[in-house]
Design a protein around this motif. Sequence first.
Motif, PDB file in Angstrom:
ATOM      1  N   SER A  50      -0.130 -39.865 -25.206  1.00  0.00           N
ATOM      2  CA  SER A  50      -1.411 -40.977 -26.295  1.00  0.00           C
ATOM      3  C   SER A  50      -2.476 -40.864 -24.934  1.00  0.00           C
ATOM      4  N   THR A  51      -2.422 -40.393 -23.705  1.00  0.00           N
ATOM      5  CA  THR A  51      -3.244 -40.510 -22.766  1.00  0.00           C
ATOM      6  C   THR A  51      -4.273 -39.197 -22.585  1.00  0.00           C
ATOM      7  N   ILE A  52      -3.198 -37.879 -22.848  1.00  0.00           N
ATOM      8  CA  ILE A  52      -3.801 -37.123 -22.756  1.00  0.00           C
ATOM      9  C   ILE A  52      -4.220 -36.656 -24.337  1.00  0.00           C
ATOM     10  N   LEU A  53      -3.578 -36.730 -25.027  1.00  0.00           N
ATOM     11  CA  LEU A  53      -4.576 -36.754 -26.730  1.00  0.00           C
ATOM     12  C   LEU A  53      -6.323 -37.773 -26.344  1.00  0.00           C
ATOM     13  N   LYS A  54      -6.151 -38.380 -26.061  1.00  0.00           N
ATOM     14  CA  LYS A  54      -7.324 -39.217 -25.677  1.00  0.00           C
ATOM     15  C   LYS A  54      -8.071 -38.162 -25.317  1.00  0.00           C
ATOM     16  N   SER A  55      -7.859 -37.741 -24.160  1.00  0.00           N
ATOM     17  CA  SER A  55      -9.131 -36.659 -23.293  1.00  0.00           C
ATOM     18  C   SER A  55      -8.826 -35.735 -24.248  1.00  0.00           C
ATOM     19  N   ILE A  56      -8.156 -35.143 -24.367  1.00  0.00           N
ATOM     20  CA  ILE A  56      -8.857 -34.005 -25.307  1.00  0.00           C
ATOM     21  C   ILE A  56      -9.987 -34.029 -26.164  1.00  0.00           C
ATOM     22  N   ILE A  57      -9.797 -35.642 -26.718  1.00  0.00           N
ATOM     23  CA  ILE A  57     -10.992 -35.747 -27.660  1.00  0.00           C
ATOM     24  C   ILE A  57     -12.412 -36.154 -26.970  1.00  0.00           C
ATOM     25  N   GLN A  58     -12.351 -36.478 -26.126  1.00  0.00           N
ATOM     26  CA  GLN A  58     -12.985 -37.137 -24.977  1.00  0.00           C
ATOM     27  C   GLN A  58     -13.294 -38.844 -25.026  1.00  0.00           C
ATOM     28  N   GLN A  59     -12.181 -39.391 -26.094  1.00  0.00           N
ATOM     29  CA  GLN A  59     -11.932 -40.476 -26.076  1.00  0.00           C
ATOM     30  C   GLN A  59     -11.771 -41.318 -24.688  1.00  0.00           C
ATOM     31  N   LEU A  60     -11.351 -40.494 -24.110  1.00  0.00           N
ATOM     32  CA  LEU A  60     -11.109 -40.905 -22.249  1.00  0.00           C
ATOM     33  C   LEU A  60     -11.503 -40.048 -21.189  1.00  0.00           C
ATOM     34  N   SER A  61     -12.362 -40.334 -20.604  1.00  0.00           N
ATOM     35  CA  SER A  61     -13.296 -39.491 -19.572  1.00  0.00           C
ATOM     36  C   SER A  61     -11.904 -38.270 -18.318  1.00  0.00           C
ATOM     37  N   LEU A  62     -12.671 -37.233 -18.633  1.00  0.00           N
ATOM     38  CA  LEU A  62     -11.679 -36.329 -17.772  1.00  0.00           C
ATOM     39  C   LEU A  62     -11.671 -36.268 -16.296  1.00  0.00           C
ATOM     40  N   LEU A  63     -10.930 -36.734 -15.187  1.00  0.00           N
ATOM     41  CA  LEU A  63     -11.237 -36.761 -13.602  1.00  0.00           C
ATOM     42  C   LEU A  63     -10.593 -35.310 -13.572  1.00  0.00           C
ATOM     43  N   GLY A  64     -10.920 -34.347 -14.050  1.00  0.00           N
ATOM     44  CA  GLY A  64     -10.854 -33.675 -13.810  1.00  0.00           C
ATOM     45  C   GLY A  64     -10.467 -32.384 -14.324  1.00  0.00           C
ATOM     46  N   GLY A  65     -11.342 -30.658 -14.192  1.00  0.00           N
ATOM     47  CA  GLY A  65     -10.961 -29.503 -14.809  1.00  0.00           C
ATOM     48  C   GLY A  65     -11.161 -29.598 -16.075  1.00  0.00           C
ATOM     49  N   ALA A  66     -11.192 -29.378 -17.625  1.00  0.00           N
ATOM     50  CA  ALA A  66     -12.035 -29.136 -18.699  1.00  0.00           C
ATOM     51  C   ALA A  66     -11.401 -28.885 -20.012  1.00  0.00           C
ATOM     52  N   VAL A  67     -12.329 -29.047 -20.738  1.00  0.00           N
ATOM     53  CA  VAL A  67     -11.098 -28.432 -22.906  1.00  0.00           C
ATOM     54  C   VAL A  67     -11.898 -27.699 -22.899  1.00  0.00           C
ATOM     55  N   TYR A  68     -11.217 -26.309 -23.774  1.00  0.00           N
ATOM     56  CA  TYR A  68     -12.541 -25.676 -23.904  1.00  0.00           C
ATOM     57  C   TYR A  68     -11.691 -25.640 -25.701  1.00  0.00           C
ATOM     58  N   LEU A  69     -12.669 -25.399 -26.160  1.00  0.00           N
ATOM     59  CA  LEU A  69     -13.301 -25.064 -27.474  1.00  0.00           C
ATOM     60  C   LEU A  69     -13.532 -23.848 -28.375  1.00  0.00           C
ATOM     61  N   ASP A  70     -12.933 -22.713 -28.767  1.00  0.00           N
ATOM     62  CA  ASP A  70     -13.467 -21.314 -29.338  1.00  0.00           C
ATOM     63  C   ASP A  70     -14.398 -21.101 -27.532  1.00  0.00           C
ATOM     64  N   GLY A  71     -14.000 -21.068 -26.569  1.00  0.00           N
ATOM     65  CA  GLY A  71     -14.102 -20.580 -25.545  1.00  0.00           C
ATOM     66  C   GLY A  71     -15.298 -21.474 -24.745  1.00  0.00           C
ATOM     67  N   ARG A  72     -15.808 -22.381 -25.005  1.00  0.00           N
ATOM     68  CA  ARG A  72     -16.536 -23.460 -24.522  1.00  0.00           C
ATOM     69  C   ARG A  72     -16.325 -24.347 -24.145  1.00  0.00           C
ATOM     70  N   SER A  73     -17.199 -25.198 -23.165  1.00  0.00           N
ATOM     71  CA  SER A  73     -16.417 -26.162 -22.613  1.00  0.00           C
ATOM     72  C   SER A  73     -16.846 -27.583 -23.653  1.00  0.00           C
ATOM     73  N   MET A  74     -16.427 -28.214 -24.015  1.00  0.00           N
ATOM     74  CA  MET A  74     -16.354 -29.450 -25.081  1.00  0.00           C
ATOM     75  C   MET A  74     -17.683 -30.208 -24.202  1.00  0.00           C
ATOM     76  N   ALA A  75     -17.654 -30.641 -23.043  1.00  0.00           N
ATOM     77  CA  ALA A  75     -18.398 -31.388 -22.659  1.00  0.00           C
ATOM     78  C   ALA A  75     -19.401 -30.421 -22.723  1.00  0.00           C
ATOM     79  N   ARG A  76     -20.163 -29.960 -22.363  1.00  0.00           N
ATOM     80  CA  ARG A  76     -21.435 -29.226 -22.729  1.00  0.00           C
ATOM     81  C   ARG A  76     -22.014 -29.252 -24.547  1.00  0.00           C
ATOM     82  N   MET A  77     -20.967 -29.286 -25.556  1.00  0.00           N
ATOM     83  CA  MET A  77     -21.444 -29.073 -27.427  1.00  0.00           C
ATOM     84  C   MET A  77     -21.610 -30.144 -27.352  1.00  0.00           C
ATOM     85  N   PRO A  78     -23.022 -29.968 -28.129  1.00  0.00           N
ATOM     86  CA  PRO A  78     -23.287 -31.342 -28.417  1.00  0.00           C
ATOM     87  C   PRO A  78     -21.965 -31.811 -29.838  1.00  0.00           C
TER      88      PRO A  78
END
Length: 313
Positions: A50-78
């Motif tokens: 569950s921690t992994i899933l919540k981190s992917i959807i940005q419910q939990l802040s990442l402690l390192g690395g990034a998640v990409y959606l269609d080649g773009r960093s989710m953290a930088r997407m509106p």
Amino acid sequence: RGKGQMKDYYIYTEQMTVGYGGKPLIRNINLHLRRGEILTLIGPNGSGKSTILKSIIQQLSLLGGAVYLDGRSMARMPELEVAKRLSVLMTERIRPELMTCEDVVSTGRYPYTGRLGILTAEDRRIVRESMALVHSEDLADCDFSEISDGQRQRILLARALCQEPEVIVLDVRLKLELLSTLKDMVRQRQLAVVMSLHELDLAQKVSDYVVCVHNNAIERYGPPEEIFTSDYIMELYGATRGSYNADFGCLEMEPARGKPEIFVIGGGGSGIPVYRQLQRRGIPFTAGVLQENDVDYPVAKALAVEVIGERSF
């Protein structure tokens, strides 16, 4: 995998580290998934699925690395753009008060309706169509807080489909019927699905790839044919008694101990319910004569004190 190869995947993580309160739980998680595929996390309770899933959807802040959606960093997407591409199915996230089931499904259209949340005729058509896909039209006017857990699953899945996403992330116990519906949608709409499953037999049957979370790490990652072996599943879940049948995708209890009291003559599946009934009652038994390719044979080997077997013709 190189950056060029990662462009083939619709959603992927790069050296993702997850945890709570700034304390890392699992480091360097590299998951990748194309549209039209299902990736399933399995592992013992508390392992971090569950921690992994919540981190992917940005419910939990990442402690390192990034998640990409269609080649773009989710953290930088509106947020609104993410909401149009990614849908989340987690029971704990929805606590509606005095909302009908149709109201709950309708919230899946909010990324498209603007600030006032006013649904157009087309939005309402998509809401009704999504409820029909999960056979929940008759629940439209029911109070969401008063329906059963199984019905709630249907409504939440309808809400996710109503959002018309490219990716669905889910952490709820979906029943077989709804998993079948989800599998159909994955194929028809080319969705990418990331989920956690507790039911090993379903995970083995529905997944394109399986991620094993254990000992604060991604212990194994691959297609179900590689993951679901009898020895490894017992190791993954720390089971010291009983057995796991990789061919049937089911766990079996350990056999009753002692001198056999009954000889069961079975074959072709006829012996399996008898073996299990005897095991439940604690009655030790012998089974045979069974050819080694008989469907009864692996269950008899798990539950009988002794199996008299013959090599197949």
